[in-house]
Design a protein around this motif. Structure first.
Motif, PDB file in Angstrom:
ATOM      1  N   LEU A  90       0.805  -1.213   0.000  1.00 49.35           N
ATOM      2  CA  LEU A  90       0.000   0.000   0.000  1.00 49.35           C
ATOM      3  C   LEU A  90       0.842   1.268   0.000  1.00 49.35           C
ATOM      4  O   LEU A  90       0.288   2.376  -0.039  1.00 49.35           O
ATOM      5  CB  LEU A  90      -0.952  -0.018   1.203  1.00 49.35           C
ATOM      6  N   SER A  91       2.154   1.150   0.061  1.00 43.95           N
ATOM      7  CA  SER A  91       3.079   2.288  -0.079  1.00 43.95           C
ATOM      8  C   SER A  91       2.740   3.433   0.877  1.00 43.95           C
ATOM      9  O   SER A  91       2.591   4.580   0.461  1.00 43.95           O
ATOM     10  CB  SER A  91       3.088   2.803  -1.529  1.00 43.95           C
ATOM     11  N   VAL A  92       2.638   3.102   2.157  1.00 42.23           N
ATOM     12  CA  VAL A  92       2.313   4.119   3.158  1.00 42.23           C
ATOM     13  C   VAL A  92       3.597   4.624   3.823  1.00 42.23           C
ATOM     14  O   VAL A  92       4.696   4.154   3.536  1.00 42.23           O
ATOM     15  CB  VAL A  92       1.349   3.555   4.216  1.00 42.23           C
ATOM     16  N   GLU A  93       3.430   5.584   4.724  1.00 44.80           N
ATOM     17  CA  GLU A  93       4.572   6.134   5.440  1.00 44.80           C
ATOM     18  C   GLU A  93       5.279   5.040   6.240  1.00 44.80           C
ATOM     19  O   GLU A  93       4.622   4.178   6.835  1.00 44.80           O
ATOM     20  CB  GLU A  93       4.111   7.245   6.390  1.00 44.80           C
ATOM     21  N   PRO A  94       6.608   5.051   6.292  1.00 43.76           N
ATOM     22  CA  PRO A  94       7.344   3.947   6.926  1.00 43.76           C
ATOM     23  C   PRO A  94       7.090   3.785   8.412  1.00 43.76           C
ATOM     24  O   PRO A  94       7.273   2.683   8.953  1.00 43.76           O
ATOM     25  CB  PRO A  94       8.810   4.297   6.648  1.00 43.76           C
ATOM     26  N   ASP A  95       6.660   4.862   9.107  1.00 46.67           N
ATOM     27  CA  ASP A  95       6.437   4.747  10.546  1.00 46.67           C
ATOM     28  C   ASP A  95       4.969   4.488  10.895  1.00 46.67           C
ATOM     29  O   ASP A  95       4.598   4.525  12.063  1.00 46.67           O
ATOM     30  CB  ASP A  95       6.937   6.000  11.276  1.00 46.67           C
ATOM     31  N   TRP A  96       4.136   4.206   9.892  1.00 46.33           N
ATOM     32  CA  TRP A  96       2.750   3.852  10.172  1.00 46.33           C
ATOM     33  C   TRP A  96       2.660   2.360  10.490  1.00 46.33           C
ATOM     34  O   TRP A  96       3.244   1.522   9.797  1.00 46.33           O
ATOM     35  CB  TRP A  96       1.850   4.148   8.985  1.00 46.33           C
ATOM     36  N   GLN A  97       1.908   2.026  11.520  1.00 43.49           N
ATOM     37  CA  GLN A  97       1.709   0.644  11.939  1.00 43.49           C
ATOM     38  C   GLN A  97       0.439   0.092  11.302  1.00 43.49           C
ATOM     39  O   GLN A  97      -0.645   0.670  11.459  1.00 43.49           O
ATOM     40  CB  GLN A  97       1.604   0.573  13.465  1.00 43.49           C
ATOM     41  N   PHE A  98       0.556  -1.028  10.611  1.00 42.73           N
ATOM     42  CA  PHE A  98      -0.613  -1.659  10.003  1.00 42.73           C
ATOM     43  C   PHE A  98      -1.467  -2.314  11.088  1.00 42.73           C
ATOM     44  O   PHE A  98      -0.969  -3.101  11.891  1.00 42.73           O
ATOM     45  CB  PHE A  98      -0.179  -2.711   8.986  1.00 42.73           C
ATOM     46  N   LEU A  99      -2.759  -1.986  11.110  1.00 41.21           N
ATOM     47  CA  LEU A  99      -3.662  -2.539  12.119  1.00 41.21           C
ATOM     48  C   LEU A  99      -4.738  -3.435  11.534  1.00 41.21           C
ATOM     49  O   LEU A  99      -5.054  -4.481  12.102  1.00 41.21           O
ATOM     50  CB  LEU A  99      -4.346  -1.411  12.895  1.00 41.21           C
ATOM     51  N   ALA A 100      -5.346  -3.015  10.426  1.00 41.26           N
ATOM     52  CA  ALA A 100      -6.524  -3.744   9.961  1.00 41.26           C
ATOM     53  C   ALA A 100      -6.720  -3.569   8.471  1.00 41.26           C
ATOM     54  O   ALA A 100      -6.411  -2.515   7.907  1.00 41.26           O
ATOM     55  CB  ALA A 100      -7.777  -3.253  10.697  1.00 41.26           C
ATOM     56  N   TYR A 101      -7.240  -4.614   7.870  1.00 36.01           N
ATOM     57  CA  TYR A 101      -7.694  -4.537   6.489  1.00 36.01           C
ATOM     58  C   TYR A 101      -9.172  -4.877   6.509  1.00 36.01           C
ATOM     59  O   TYR A 101      -9.568  -5.987   6.885  1.00 36.01           O
ATOM     60  CB  TYR A 101      -6.922  -5.500   5.589  1.00 36.01           C
ATOM     61  N   LEU A 102     -10.009  -3.906   6.157  1.00 37.45           N
ATOM     62  CA  LEU A 102     -11.443  -4.026   6.308  1.00 37.45           C
ATOM     63  C   LEU A 102     -12.124  -4.213   4.961  1.00 37.45           C
ATOM     64  O   LEU A 102     -11.920  -3.413   4.039  1.00 37.45           O
ATOM     65  CB  LEU A 102     -12.007  -2.773   6.986  1.00 37.45           C
TER      66      LEU A 102
END
Length: 212
Positions: free
Chosen positions: A168-180
């Motif tokens: 998903l090419s998000v910011e490197p310090d974002w923590q993945f929590l859920a895929y809804l």
């Protein structure tokens, strides 16, 4: 502004909402109107957050390529989970429908900015993970609001978080929590699908206080 006065009828309806909020795996393919999705997001952002940090990040996954990447992630992760089981347990696991990725019209990934500037660190010095908990509160608020409008949500947790963040090419310090997975359910139910399929039952002991 006067204090709200929630009627007995409202409280009964709220209890009914809790009962009928389900983790949905079977979706219709027709989309949810865009204005309703926007309303759900705005409601989710009313969730409490540590220090008013609002660390949640809701990502709409529209790209077919990125959705395919998540689908491949799930297939690999699910195969690994199945490999860790034996005998009847493996057969029962394999029979479960654990994701609505191919049917749900909307895919929403939720991340947490674990060290946001907003909130200026209030309440996080001794328990920094409170940002994660705050983001989970936003997910649940989104979920309840969706259920109140007859919209289903399925939380796909059988994913490799690092791979999902990369896809998903998000910011490197974002923590993945859920895929809804989000959409109108094919059917409504007041009991969890895993309970209906005999995988697990609710435990009455979990509805009791523990005293110390």
């Amino acid at each position: 502004m006067s204090d709200p006065n929630f009627s007995a009828a409202f409280r009964q309806d709220l209890d009914k909402l809790f009962e009928w909020r389900r983790d949905v795996r079977h979706f219709r393919t027709d989309p949810v109107p865009e204005h309703i999705l926007e309303d759900l997001l705005h409601t989710a952002c009313r969730a409490p957050s540590v220090g008013l940090s609002e660390p949640w990040r809701f990502v709409r996954v529209e790209s077919p390529q990125r959705r395919a990447g998540i689908r491949n992630n799930f297939a690999r992760s699910n195969a690994l989970a199945l490999d860790g089981r034996n005998g009847d347990d493996a057969q029962r696991y394999a029979s479960l429908k654990l994701a609505g990725l191919d049917e749900a019209p909307h895919h929403i990934a939720v991340f947490c900015d674990t060290n946001p500037v907003q909130g200026r660190g209030l309440g996080r010095a001794t328990m920094p993970e409170t940002t994660t908990w705050s983001a989970v509160m936003a997910i649940y608020t989104f979920w309840l609001s969706a259920a109140a409008q007859g919209i289903g949500l399925g939380w796909v947790s059988i994913l490799d978080p690092d791979d999902a963040a990369s896809v998903l090419s998000v910011e490197p310090d974002w923590q993945f929590l859920a895929y809804l997975c989000v959409g109108y359910p094919k059917q409504h139910a007041s009991t969890p699908e895993l309970e209906r399929q005999g995988w697990e039952q609710r435990n009455p002991a979990r509805r009791r206080w523990i005293y110390r």
